[in-house]
Enzyme design. Structure first.
Site, PDB file in Angstrom:
ATOM      1  N   ASP A  44     -10.997   3.129   4.113  1.00  0.00           N
ATOM      2  CA  ASP A  44     -10.330   1.998   4.761  1.00  0.00           C
ATOM      3  C   ASP A  44     -10.766   1.974   6.218  1.00  0.00           C
ATOM      4  OD1 ASP A  44      -8.335  -0.147   5.012  1.00  0.00           O
ATOM      5  OD2 ASP A  44      -7.247   1.291   6.258  1.00  0.00           O
ATOM      6  N   GLU A 128     -13.967  -1.793   1.290  1.00  0.00           N
ATOM      7  CA  GLU A 128     -13.497  -3.148   1.074  1.00  0.00           C
ATOM      8  C   GLU A 128     -14.640  -4.132   1.356  1.00  0.00           C
ATOM      9  OE1 GLU A 128      -9.009  -3.730   2.374  1.00  0.00           O
ATOM     10  OE2 GLU A 128     -10.116  -2.592   3.863  1.00  0.00           O
ATOM     11  N   CYS A 180       1.666  -0.526  -2.883  1.00  0.00           N
ATOM     12  CA  CYS A 180       1.960   0.910  -2.957  1.00  0.00           C
ATOM     13  C   CYS A 180       0.942   1.570  -3.879  1.00  0.00           C
ATOM     14  CB  CYS A 180       3.378   1.139  -3.475  1.00  0.00           C
ATOM     15  SG  CYS A 180       3.796   2.900  -3.659  1.00  0.00           S
ATOM     16  N   CYS A 183       3.117   3.150  -7.168  1.00  0.00           N
ATOM     17  CA  CYS A 183       3.780   2.324  -8.190  1.00  0.00           C
ATOM     18  C   CYS A 183       3.198   0.921  -8.311  1.00  0.00           C
ATOM     19  CB  CYS A 183       5.280   2.253  -7.913  1.00  0.00           C
ATOM     20  SG  CYS A 183       5.729   1.310  -6.420  1.00  0.00           S
ATOM     21  N   CYS A 198       7.628   3.179   0.614  1.00  0.00           N
ATOM     22  CA  CYS A 198       7.913   2.339  -0.543  1.00  0.00           C
ATOM     23  C   CYS A 198       9.384   2.469  -0.950  1.00  0.00           C
ATOM     24  CB  CYS A 198       7.011   2.728  -1.711  1.00  0.00           C
ATOM     25  SG  CYS A 198       7.284   1.690  -3.180  1.00  0.00           S
ATOM     26  N   CYS A 201       9.505   3.441  -5.178  1.00  0.00           N
ATOM     27  CA  CYS A 201       9.244   4.769  -5.754  1.00  0.00           C
ATOM     28  C   CYS A 201       9.433   5.895  -4.752  1.00  0.00           C
ATOM     29  CB  CYS A 201       7.830   4.824  -6.333  1.00  0.00           C
ATOM     30  SG  CYS A 201       6.513   4.779  -5.090  1.00  0.00           S
ATOM     31  N   ASP A 208      -2.940   3.694   6.376  1.00  0.00           N
ATOM     32  CA  ASP A 208      -4.363   3.533   6.099  1.00  0.00           C
ATOM     33  C   ASP A 208      -4.814   4.393   4.919  1.00  0.00           C
ATOM     34  OD1 ASP A 208      -4.510   1.762   8.211  1.00  0.00           O
ATOM     35  OD2 ASP A 208      -5.054   3.317   9.661  1.00  0.00           O
TER      36      ASP A 208
END
Length: 224
Positions: A44, A128, A180, A183, A198, A201, A208
């Site tokens: 990332d 990405e 997330c 989950c 989150c 979960c 990052d």
């Protein structure tokens, strides 16, 4: 590795603004790629850190332009004050060109070294597939985005990957920062939120790194 060099492949590159000239040689060779490695990593890219890996490692943002920005501004002021057509203006223009060239060379060297470290360690590297041009339309971030030169890093990593027994995948960036990684639920965040927490979960980790894990998962899914 066999090399073939043709006389007509040697040429002089047009001189740069700094006054330097470079001889370029085109060569043909038979690649001898290393065996494919099984290790995988998602990357990332960012501005706070240059990049965060899915294993939690961070690569510091060197901020080459920001480091030399005051030096460059001083040189540009001298250039603007120098009278056109004078030796002083020619000298001032050369100094500005040298500063720009130094920044570009340091950035390029960083990209080469950092990409080499990644391809030597990981067999599959997932980035990405970012639209940098659109991102730079945000004028408050445009200078910082240009300084990190993510496209240059991805391009150089890709060029080094095959011989190192690695390959690069570009994943769809949609929701990689908001989803997330445990989950799959969407957890909305502002840019200032640096921790993924989150409520579904209970997962808490660096924002990052969470994104890098999602990037890796998407890249591996694209391989089937």
């Amino acid at each position: 590795m066999s090399l073939k060099l043709h006389d007509d492949d040697a040429r002089l590159e047009i001189g740069r603004a700094s006054g330097k000239w470079y001889a370029c040689f085109s060569v043909e060779y038979e690649p001898n790629p290393a065996p494919q490695k099984e290790t995988t990593v998602g990357v990332d890219v960012g501005l706070t850190s240059f990049a965060t890996l899915s294993n939690g490692e961070k690569i510091e943002n060197p901020r080459f332009f920001r480091t030399d920005e005051k030096i460059l501004a001083k040189a540009q002021r001298r250039l603007s004050k120098a009278e056109k057509g004078t030796p002083e203006r020619k000298k001032a223009r050369l100094i500005v060109a040298h500063v720009h060239e130094r920044i570009a060379n340091r950035r390029l060297n960083f990209a080469h070294q950092t990409s080499r470290q990644r391809v030597n360690r990981f067999g599959t590297i997932v980035f990405e597939d970012l639209n940098i041009r659109n991102m730079q339309k945000n004028h408050s971030l445009a200078k910082s985005i240009a300084d990190v030169a993510w496209n240059q890093f991805v391009t150089i990593t890709t060029s080094k990957a095959e011989d190192a027994g690695s390959h690069v995948i570009l994943a769809n960036p949609r929701n990689t920062s908001q989803m997330c990684s445990r989950c799959g639920m969407i957890v909305a965040k502002k840019c200032s939120d640096r921790v993924h927490s989150c409520p579904h979960c209970g997962l808490e980790l660096d924002r990052d790194q969470n994104a890098a894990i999602n990037i890796l998962r998407l890249g591996l899914q694209s391989l089937g």
